[in-house]
Design a protein around this motif. Sequence first.
Motif, short mmCIF file in Angstrom:
data_model
loop_
_atom_site.label_atom_id
_atom_site.label_comp_id
_atom_site.label_asym_id
_atom_site.label_seq_id
_atom_site.Cartn_x
_atom_site.Cartn_y
_atom_site.Cartn_z
N GLU A 1 -11.61 -51.33 -70.58
CA GLU A 1 -12.79 -51.04 -71.37
C GLU A 1 -14.04 -51.03 -70.51
N SER A 2 -15.09 -50.47 -71.08
CA SER A 2 -16.41 -50.49 -70.47
C SER A 2 -17.40 -51.04 -71.48
N ALA A 3 -18.15 -52.07 -71.05
CA ALA A 3 -19.18 -52.63 -71.91
C ALA A 3 -20.50 -51.89 -71.78
N THR A 4 -20.57 -50.92 -70.86
CA THR A 4 -21.85 -50.26 -70.58
C THR A 4 -21.89 -48.82 -71.06
N HIS A 5 -20.75 -48.14 -71.15
CA HIS A 5 -20.71 -46.72 -71.48
C HIS A 5 -19.54 -46.43 -72.42
N ALA A 6 -19.70 -45.40 -73.24
CA ALA A 6 -18.60 -44.91 -74.06
C ALA A 6 -17.66 -44.10 -73.18
N ILE A 7 -16.36 -44.39 -73.23
CA ILE A 7 -15.40 -43.75 -72.34
C ILE A 7 -14.20 -43.23 -73.12
N THR A 8 -13.46 -42.32 -72.51
CA THR A 8 -12.16 -41.90 -73.00
C THR A 8 -11.11 -42.41 -72.02
N ILE A 9 -9.93 -42.75 -72.53
CA ILE A 9 -8.87 -43.33 -71.70
C ILE A 9 -7.57 -42.59 -71.97
N ASP A 10 -6.97 -42.09 -70.92
CA ASP A 10 -5.65 -41.47 -70.99
C ASP A 10 -4.66 -42.38 -70.26
N ALA A 11 -3.46 -42.54 -70.79
CA ALA A 11 -2.48 -43.46 -70.23
C ALA A 11 -1.23 -42.70 -69.80
N PRO A 12 -1.18 -42.18 -68.56
CA PRO A 12 0.02 -41.48 -68.08
C PRO A 12 1.24 -42.38 -67.97
N SER A 13 1.00 -43.69 -67.72
CA SER A 13 2.10 -44.65 -67.61
C SER A 13 1.57 -46.04 -67.91
N GLU A 14 2.47 -47.03 -67.93
CA GLU A 14 2.05 -48.40 -68.22
C GLU A 14 1.13 -48.96 -67.14
N ARG A 15 1.22 -48.42 -65.92
CA ARG A 15 0.49 -48.96 -64.78
C ARG A 15 -0.71 -48.10 -64.36
N GLU A 16 -1.01 -47.06 -65.13
CA GLU A 16 -2.06 -46.13 -64.72
C GLU A 16 -2.90 -45.71 -65.92
N ARG A 17 -4.21 -45.56 -65.69
CA ARG A 17 -5.12 -45.04 -66.71
C ARG A 17 -6.07 -44.04 -66.04
N ARG A 18 -6.45 -43.04 -66.84
CA ARG A 18 -7.46 -42.09 -66.40
C ARG A 18 -8.65 -42.20 -67.34
#
Length: 705
Positions: free
Chosen positions: A245-262
């Motif tokens: 998460e980000s407490a400073t900006h609104a973000i989008t999160i994509d999860a290609p795998s359990e160990r990776e986020r975009r």
Amino acid sequence: MIPVSNPRPMPRNLLVAPLVAAALALLGGMQARAEEAGTLLLRHGGGAPVAAPRLAADAAITVSGPTARATITQAFRNTTSDWVEGTYLFPLPEDAAVDAMRLVVGDRVIVADIREREAARRDYEAARAEGKAAALVEQQRPNLFTNAVANIGPGETVLVQIQYQQGVRRSGDTYSLRLPTVAAPRYNPAPPAVQEAATGRPAPDPVPDRDAITAPVLDPARHAPVNPLTLSIDLKAGFSLGRVESATHAITIDAPSERERRIALRDGATAADRDFELTWTPAPGTSPGLGLFRERVAGADAVLAVVTPPVAAAQAASLPRDVIFVIDNSGSMGGTSIRQAKASLLVGLDRLRPGDRFNVIRFDDTMETVFSDLVAADEPHLAQAKSFVGGLEARGGTEMLAPLKAALRDADPEETGRVRQVVFLTDGAIGDEGRIFSAIAEARGRTRLFMVGIGSAPNGHLMRHAAELGRGTVTLIGSVDQVADRMRELLAKLESPVVTDLAATFSEPAEATPTALPDLYRGEPVTIAARMPEARGTLTLTGRIGGRPWRTVLDLSQAEDGAGIGKVWARARIGEAETARITGRMTPEAADAAILRLALDHGLTTRLTSLVATDATPRRPAGARLARTDLPLNLPAGWDFEAVFGTDQPRAPAPAPILRKAALAPTATGSLALPQTATDSTLRLMLGAGLLGLALLVRGRRVAR
């Protein structure tokens, strides 16, 4: 094929940088709103008003376990009919190892070299005078840089791509990454007039480079934000991820795998007016492996060890505390920052226990203590202190040295039955950090200094280095919503026994940093970087937790492969040499020699080295004027412009206003070049059409390949 002046391997994302710049410019709305009345006109060097180049930036960051690699692409757009040189003051993380820069002009790519600072500047100025495309990146502070770009042609977009390496921060099970986006205005104390009057000679300037760290600042009441930023992060944590998460900006999160986020910004482009922060934790039930990594670089192994000592099962009885709270109520703390600081201090007062003693100091360009000495943390004294804090307002300058010295002054330095702590709440918007560091190293004694960074753009270099020198910790609070949780975490550390007497021993020869390990508080990891011929043997860590011995042994042959660890090690060693110079443990000559050797060996930008890129062929016609200007910056989000610059600013286009003396110390000329306005709707249409054509041209060339 793109001609390259200095052929070297080039990252793939540089080839699409023009598309990034075009997309940012074509978002349009933000830049259009930012210049509601037209082109921003800045006065530079006392000459005629000059149209400021427009800037858009893109940050692409890849996190690989314990380190992060960032690529910052800055697009400078000249909307005028003149040839232009623009200078941009920008922040980076305080531990950023800046090691690469490329300049893109049309279809040419010029790769920068790392050189000694004065030599790099001479090369840049010669190229500028000869009409050649050139760029120069200089470090003004470890977290503050300037980028000068010369000979931007009429209607032209020039790209500058900067790359750096940094370490990922960890506290307990929370990992974090922070990207500053705006250089906040800084208060620069003037030389002491008393000393000058007494000696008849000019007093030393506490901020000799004040002009280099000062830039035009937009009044948000008259201008919407400029300098739009896009951001993408490829997070490869090395373990199964839980909360991201980000407490400073609104973000989008994509999860290609359990160990990776975009991760990307939800709104696409955002104003560069606050730090971006990303935090992540392991998935529930997941215990990340030992934080031990290595990288083979130039015939040697760089090793990074990050180990969190266990919390003692049976804590020793807590000693009573003497706590001095220091709160910054200067003009830069106006707006939401002063509310955050006051709320944080009140939380700290509420956590004092019977037997504790305390005092409160507030400062702007003056200082005041609530009590003449430490007093008992009883109801009458706490009520008086809370009333005092509640009445504080932001005003005046940021004279930090005197209140810091007052807080560190210890009437009983041999006392062993009480813990002495200073909690310092500020945004750190000052230019004389060196004096602050020297004072801490000289007077800290048994005191532990805990820095609380307030606001949307705190001075990370000051915060972290002051806490390290003061053997405390740093806590960053960017919004009122974060006050309760982050102050609770800080106060738990203050109330918990520290891990003391830390030592690290390598069984094989190694150059390790830090050479002296700090005290640790609950959840704080031990972080050690080292360079050795080969990562073998063991690293033994020892210390005391709650009075009991603690020891762990790491097998270096089990270290996982990591990326950029050599740069992280070199940057940390440079930081240690700078600290040794400031505190007198190394002579200036010895420290500079060590810094220069490390910087040149590892290709890093430092106080003594710069990155410079110059084209071989002149571009500007002989006799054509070169207009020079500094690019304007946004005021950090939540700041009050009038509290910083005063209320006597003209509201119509006029010469640059004079700074209010009590708010910011004057520059050599006593003024700050604030933007003026005119109309440029035609140029805006030409900008969009031109960049669209540029994007289509680049795309066509890529398809042709």
